[in-house]
Design a protein around this motif. Structure first.
Motif, PDB file in Angstrom:
ATOM      1  N   HIS A 317      21.924 -16.376  21.283  1.00 19.59           N
ATOM      2  CA  HIS A 317      22.806 -17.541  21.144  1.00 19.59           C
ATOM      3  C   HIS A 317      22.051 -18.763  20.624  1.00 19.59           C
ATOM      4  O   HIS A 317      22.587 -19.547  19.846  1.00 19.59           O
ATOM      5  N   VAL A 320      21.840 -18.345  16.933  1.00 19.44           N
ATOM      6  CA  VAL A 320      23.090 -18.719  16.283  1.00 19.44           C
ATOM      7  C   VAL A 320      23.152 -20.232  16.131  1.00 19.44           C
ATOM      8  O   VAL A 320      23.410 -20.756  15.038  1.00 19.44           O
ATOM      9  N   SER A 321      22.836 -20.971  17.228  1.00 21.97           N
ATOM     10  CA  SER A 321      22.972 -22.430  17.110  1.00 21.97           C
ATOM     11  C   SER A 321      21.850 -23.065  16.300  1.00 21.97           C
ATOM     12  O   SER A 321      22.011 -24.178  15.822  1.00 21.97           O
ATOM     13  N   GLN A 349      31.485  -7.471  23.147  1.00 19.23           N
ATOM     14  CA  GLN A 349      31.834  -8.784  22.586  1.00 19.23           C
ATOM     15  C   GLN A 349      31.055  -9.073  21.311  1.00 19.23           C
ATOM     16  O   GLN A 349      31.611  -9.512  20.306  1.00 19.23           O
ATOM     17  N   LYS A 352      32.253  -7.025  18.375  1.00 16.13           N
ATOM     18  CA  LYS A 352      33.497  -7.572  17.783  1.00 16.13           C
ATOM     19  C   LYS A 352      33.204  -8.813  16.961  1.00 16.13           C
ATOM     20  O   LYS A 352      33.710  -8.972  15.853  1.00 16.13           O
ATOM     21  N   SER A 353      32.376  -9.699  17.530  1.00 12.95           N
ATOM     22  CA  SER A 353      32.124 -10.967  16.849  1.00 12.95           C
ATOM     23  C   SER A 353      31.293 -10.774  15.576  1.00 12.95           C
ATOM     24  O   SER A 353      31.352 -11.595  14.667  1.00 12.95           O
ATOM     25  N   LYS A 355      31.764  -8.699  13.190  1.00  7.68           N
ATOM     26  CA  LYS A 355      32.649  -8.617  12.026  1.00  7.68           C
ATOM     27  C   LYS A 355      33.531  -9.875  11.913  1.00  7.68           C
ATOM     28  O   LYS A 355      33.635 -10.475  10.847  1.00  7.68           O
ATOM     29  N   ARG A 356      34.097 -10.252  13.079  1.00  6.69           N
ATOM     30  CA  ARG A 356      35.080 -11.335  13.080  1.00  6.69           C
ATOM     31  C   ARG A 356      34.463 -12.681  12.704  1.00  6.69           C
ATOM     32  O   ARG A 356      34.969 -13.390  11.834  1.00  6.69           O
ATOM     33  N   ASP A 357      33.321 -13.016  13.342  1.00  8.05           N
ATOM     34  CA  ASP A 357      32.763 -14.354  13.146  1.00  8.05           C
ATOM     35  C   ASP A 357      31.647 -14.404  12.117  1.00  8.05           C
ATOM     36  O   ASP A 357      31.310 -15.462  11.611  1.00  8.05           O
ATOM     37  N   HIS A 358      31.002 -13.249  11.869  1.00  5.08           N
ATOM     38  CA  HIS A 358      29.838 -13.300  10.987  1.00  5.08           C
ATOM     39  C   HIS A 358      29.993 -12.459   9.734  1.00  5.08           C
ATOM     40  O   HIS A 358      29.100 -12.415   8.891  1.00  5.08           O
TER      41      HIS A 358
END
Length: 599
Positions: A317, A320-321, A349, A352-353, A355-358
């Motif tokens: 995390h 990411v930030s 989680q 899923k993220s 594909k969805r977020d990255h």
DNA sequence: GTCGACGTGC
């Protein structure tokens, strides 16, 4: 900047230019459209038959992977010389068209009437092409031509040949080329160091490194290790678990001021993590100002290896930030960390993220991670459902992961299904037969186990022998199962005997009996033999002061019995035992393992 | 107007 601006305006096309100014602009171009524009200007200014500018333009077009454009430019040129031909061969070779590079090279040789015979550059370009396609015939023929052409002492060609022979799996020929070079430079030595490392010939690899450090050989008098050498050696240390050598190299890095090289510092983090010093790895990580994606990935995967899933998640995390671009390997690292720590929800989680977020479409390895996460947690039904949801053929690694989970959770039915797929797609891999046979045995299905072993025997497959390494006073000692070759063997077996008594008092029961039924004699002997882990631990206990941490390295995954035994040994001796197996770290302390019996 | 070697996931 004025130059770059000029090439983007059409008006500039009408300004007459000199050859030198074109050459300068061609070198400076930073986009493909700059080059296209410059090409138009060259034509306007009557440079279509100028060989120097055409050569430079062809070269730059290949830099931007404009293979088609570069090719047609080459073929539109009336009389290419050797120089231009070399640029074509290099461009094709470095643009994932090594076969076309070889084809172009062959055509050039056939046209030797116009003096286009290959020179040292040509060979330096075409040999890597042969290496990347692994073409033995072409490779050996090229080496022959190099000898006939009198290019043997060329350092660029020498490095290319060494790399070629390693890629063809001919280590001895690589060595021969290296030994016969009249002079050696750092790149030549580095090619040798990393090639030997890739062939797992670490000791040999370290030998070349030492010769580079000592510098007292005539042929290598001007050669000393550079950051590239250092990263190769650190990678060898990491794979060997050779902490003391790694620390010595760390000293060398400091005295040579290589600390600021990001390749070097990332390799150091990886070395410390893989040699068991995760705290030192993190300390270094914190001290690096210019961390990149690979640096973050190395640290995240280090935590995963040690079973520190929460730390890995925190770092992920933070990454990411921090704005560092995530890569597919970042997700592989964090997903592995989740599976090693049993973090099912967190893993799902992140998957899923991804594909969805990255925007990363999962590839086969990511899917295998998810199967691993679900399977290790005992959710075999969910793992199967997940596999069914994968479009197309799920692939070997996924079934292999599932089979591993079946071993942990003793699910014969799912195992049978997974192994059928594996025996079909990868029939030469002994690992699957061993796993399936063990799964049958633990289910007391001895005929099933015997049958699987028989099939493997008929196919002439054999197991990788297990061995364990322990470093005592900076010297490595390697043990095989039932090994008596160590000079202190008597004392080691006596120590094991003594330990066994104490462990049994504490409640230890050997876990090998279930698999002893109905096996071939030879194999039975191997199973009764003391595993290499136990020998290494006993030797470690004998050779170090009470309270000292014991660190061992196993080439395969640690077996259930050795895992249980190590827990008991850590309790009865009050020692911390750190074991790195083929997959991860186990830290045994006072009867408990850091993996939570989950590996 | 043309050359080579290195670090993260299995």
């Amino acid at each position: 900047m004025a130059a770059a601006g000029a090439v983007t305006t059409v008006a500039a096309s009408y300004v007459p230019r000199t050859r030198d100014s074109f050459l300068h602009l061609l070198s400076k171009a930073v986009t493909l459209s700059h080059l296209t524009e410059l090409h138009a200007q060259l034509l306007h200014n009557g440079f279509q038959s100028d060989i120097a500018t055409t050569t430079k333009l062809t070269h730059r077009l290949f830099d931007f992977s404009a293979v088609h454009h570069a090719r047609s430019l080459f073929f539109s040129f009336p009389e290419p010389d050797r120089f231009l031909c070399n640029v074509l061969v290099k461009g094709l070779a470095s643009n994932e068209s090594p076969r076309s590079a070889i084809a172009a090279f062959k055509r050039l040789r056939e046209r030797k009437s116009i003096d286009l015979g290959p020179d040292n550059f040509t060979y330096a370009f075409v040999i890597p092409a042969a290496a990347s396609v692994g073409d033995v015939k072409v490779g050996i023929s090229l080496h022959g031509q190099v000898i006939v052409g009198g290019f043997c002492s060329d350092l660029f060609i020498g490095s290319a040949l060494i790399d070629l022979y390693f890629k063809l799996g001919r280590d001895d020929m690589a060595r021969k080329v290296f030994d016969e070079m009249p002079e050696r430079d750092a790149v030549l030595c580095n090619t040798m160091v990393s090639g030997l490392g890739r062939s797992s010939r670490f000791e040999d690899s370290i030998g070349i490194f030492r010769r580079m450090v000592s510098g007292d050989e005539m042929q290598m008098s001007n050669v000393s290790p550079n950051p590239v050498t250092i990263t190769s050696i650190l990678s060898a240390c990491a794979q060997l678990g050779a902490l003391s050598l790694g620390q010595w190299v760390h000293g060398l890095i400091k005295s040579n001021k290589f600390d600021s090289n990001i390749y070097v510092s990332t390799a150091l983090i990886d070395m410390y993590a893989k040699c068991g010093s995760i705290v030192e790895a993190r300390r270094l990580f914190e001290s690096i100002p210019n961390k990149n994606d690979v640096t973050w990935n190395a640290m995240i995967s280090g935590y995963g290896l040690h079973g520190h899933g929460q730390e890995a998640l925190k770092l992920f995390h933070e990454m990411v930030s921090s704005g560092t671009p995530l890569t597919r390997i970042t997700f592989l690292s964090i997903l592995h960390a989740c599976s090693h720590s049993g973090l099912v929800k967190e893993g799902e989680q992140i998957f899923k993220s991804m594909k969805r977020d990255h925007g990363f479409e999962p590839i086969s390895e990511h899917n295998a991670c998810m199967v691993d996460i679900l399977g290790r947690a005992g959710k075999l039904k969910e793992a199967l459902d997940f596999i069914e949801g994968i479009p197309g053929d799920p692939g070997t690694p996924i079934w292999s992961t599932l089979l591993g989970a079946c071993m942990v959770h003793k699910d014969t039915n799912v195992a049978r299904m997974a192994s059928e797929k594996l025996f079909e797609s990868d029939p030469g891999n002994m690992g699957y037969y061993v796993l399936m046979s063990n799964i049958y045995s633990s289910d007391k299905n001895y005929p099933g186990a015997a049958f699987v072993r028989q099939v493997a025997k008929k196919r002439n497959l054999s197991k990788t022998p297990g061995c364990t390494l322990i470093e005592i006073h900076q010297k490595p000692h390697v043990f095989k199962a039932g090994d008596w070759s160590h000079p202190l063997s008597r004392a080691i077996y006596a120590e094991l005997e003594r330990l066994n008594g104490k462990m049994k008092e504490a409640g230890y029961q050997a876990e090998t009996m279930t698999s002893l039924h109905d096996v071939e004699e030879e194999e039975k002997e191997l199973m009764v033999n003391v595993h290499s882990e136990k020998l290494a631990i006993a030797f470690g206990l004998l050779s170090t002061e009470p309270g000292t941490e014991i660190r061992i390295f196993k080439n395969l995954r640690i077996c259930l019995d050795c895992h249980t035994a190590s827990k008991y040994i850590s309790r009865v001796t009050q020692r911390v035992i750190v074991a790195r197996d083929a997959n991860r770290f186990h830290r045994f302390e006072d009867g408990v393992c850091s993996c939570g019996d989950y590996w």
